[in-house]
Every structure is written in C-alpha cells, then in structure tokens.
Design an enzyme around this catalytic site. Structure first.
Site, mmCIF file in Angstrom:
data_model
loop_
_atom_site.group_PDB
_atom_site.id
_atom_site.type_symbol
_atom_site.label_atom_id
_atom_site.label_comp_id
_atom_site.label_asym_id
_atom_site.label_seq_id
_atom_site.Cartn_x
_atom_site.Cartn_y
_atom_site.Cartn_z
ATOM 1 N N ASP A 30 -5.997 -15.761 3.189
ATOM 2 C CA ASP A 30 -4.445 -15.405 3.082
ATOM 3 C C ASP A 30 -3.870 -16.695 3.260
ATOM 4 O O ASP A 30 -4.404 -17.515 4.252
ATOM 5 C CB ASP A 30 -4.235 -14.295 4.096
ATOM 6 C CG ASP A 30 -2.832 -13.986 3.977
ATOM 7 O OD1 ASP A 30 -1.883 -14.762 4.262
ATOM 8 O OD2 ASP A 30 -2.673 -12.492 3.681
ATOM 9 N N ILE A 31 -2.727 -16.959 2.439
ATOM 10 C CA ILE A 31 -2.051 -18.238 2.774
ATOM 11 C C ILE A 31 -1.297 -18.277 4.059
ATOM 12 O O ILE A 31 -0.855 -19.230 4.422
ATOM 13 C CB ILE A 31 -1.258 -18.773 1.617
ATOM 14 C CG1 ILE A 31 -0.171 -17.740 1.172
ATOM 15 C CG2 ILE A 31 -2.148 -19.085 0.250
ATOM 16 C CD1 ILE A 31 0.938 -18.127 0.132
ATOM 17 N N ASN A 87 -1.543 -1.719 3.103
ATOM 18 C CA ASN A 87 -0.089 -1.329 3.383
ATOM 19 C C ASN A 87 0.526 -0.484 2.282
ATOM 20 O O ASN A 87 0.043 -1.164 1.177
ATOM 21 C CB ASN A 87 0.944 -2.597 3.775
ATOM 22 C CG ASN A 87 0.669 -3.565 4.893
ATOM 23 O OD1 ASN A 87 0.200 -2.758 5.927
ATOM 24 N ND2 ASN A 87 0.574 -4.640 4.598
ATOM 25 N N GLY A 93 5.086 -2.501 4.933
ATOM 26 C CA GLY A 93 5.229 -3.823 4.907
ATOM 27 C C GLY A 93 4.340 -4.336 3.408
ATOM 28 O O GLY A 93 3.829 -5.616 3.536
ATOM 29 N N GLN A 94 4.397 -3.788 2.637
ATOM 30 C CA GLN A 94 3.801 -3.933 1.360
ATOM 31 C C GLN A 94 4.557 -4.861 0.448
ATOM 32 O O GLN A 94 5.897 -4.516 0.178
ATOM 33 C CB GLN A 94 3.355 -2.776 0.248
ATOM 34 C CG GLN A 94 2.476 -3.378 -0.858
ATOM 35 C CD GLN A 94 2.258 -2.107 -1.828
ATOM 36 O OE1 GLN A 94 2.393 -1.025 -1.541
ATOM 37 N NE2 GLN A 94 1.343 -2.417 -2.776
ATOM 38 N N HIS A 100 -4.106 -4.253 -2.044
ATOM 39 C CA HIS A 100 -5.049 -5.420 -1.517
ATOM 40 C C HIS A 100 -5.178 -4.850 0.004
ATOM 41 O O HIS A 100 -4.530 -3.995 0.450
ATOM 42 C CB HIS A 100 -4.172 -6.583 -1.375
ATOM 43 C CG HIS A 100 -2.832 -6.482 -0.930
ATOM 44 N ND1 HIS A 100 -1.633 -6.055 -1.581
ATOM 45 C CD2 HIS A 100 -2.258 -7.129 0.217
ATOM 46 C CE1 HIS A 100 -0.504 -6.234 -0.809
ATOM 47 N NE2 HIS A 100 -1.044 -6.900 0.320
ATOM 48 N N HIS A 102 -6.218 -6.474 3.729
ATOM 49 C CA HIS A 102 -6.458 -7.580 4.598
ATOM 50 C C HIS A 102 -7.684 -7.401 5.572
ATOM 51 O O HIS A 102 -7.770 -6.224 6.237
ATOM 52 C CB HIS A 102 -5.268 -7.506 5.571
ATOM 53 C CG HIS A 102 -3.920 -7.782 4.877
ATOM 54 N ND1 HIS A 102 -3.330 -9.066 4.688
ATOM 55 C CD2 HIS A 102 -3.229 -6.769 4.060
ATOM 56 C CE1 HIS A 102 -1.995 -8.793 3.737
ATOM 57 N NE2 HIS A 102 -1.754 -7.808 3.605
#
Length: 114
Positions: A30-31, A87, A93-94, A100, A102
């Site tokens: 994750d960035i 999410n 919070g999507q 995806h 986390h």
C-alpha cells in the site's frame, strides 16, 4: 474498467511494489501504509465491491484468504497476528471501486476498529 486504478496496476500501466501474483490475484504494498506491514490483495477480475460478488466469485475470494495466509507467513506476521480488512461502500471507507483486501500487521490493533 479502463479508469480503475487497480485494473491499471494489474495491466502494468501503473507501477507497484509486488508482493505476490498468480493467475487470479495480485498483491502489492500500500502506498499509504497504516501499519508496518500493509499490503493490498486484489482479484485480477474487476469486481466493484463486495455487493457485486456472485456465486462464481466465491473461488476467487477463498483464494484471496489463502494467499493472505501465505503472505503473512512470508512477511513474518503470521505468528503474532494480522488483520484483513475489506471496506464496502463510501461510508465504510471504500475509495477504490475494485474489491480489495488490506493485510495489516507488525503492530497491535485496537477493537473495535474505526
């Protein structure tokens, strides 16, 4: 989906730091990490959200959890623990409309989240 950032990452149009890849899923760092270990696991098939899943997608979702287990072991967080978060929808919070997961670890987490 031509405008989906994750679809572009899958196609190699946007670079990512890959952790794992096979014919069904891609995982990358994750960035904007929320933990010392924070990777995303995404299906290569575009699925907008959990609400868009079909019975045909069940194999992909099961596979994602098995891949998460492998990645957790590879990154050394399997023994102390890790969290897998998905999410669904704006209020949850999507922000990217491509399912995806986390995978977070390397620190203690509180409960309840959020």
């Amino acid at each position: 989906m031509e405008e989906c950032i994750f679809c572009k990452i899958i196609k190699g149009e946007i670079p990512s730091e890959k952790i794992y890849e096979d014919d069904m899923v891609l995982s990358f760092k994750d960035i904007e990490p929320a933990a010392p270990v924070h990777v995303l696991i995404i299906p290569k098939k575009h699925i907008g959200s959990i609400n868009d899943l079909t019975e045909d997608d069940s194999k992909i979702i099961a596979h994602i959890y098995l891949v998460a287990k492998q990645i957790a072991a590879k990154l050394g967080i399997d023994e102390k623990g890790y969290r897998i978060v998905t999410n669904c929808g704006e209020e949850a919070g999507q922000t990217v409309h491509h399912v995806h997961f986390h995978l977070l670890g390397g620190r203690s987490f509180a409960w309840p989240p959020g």
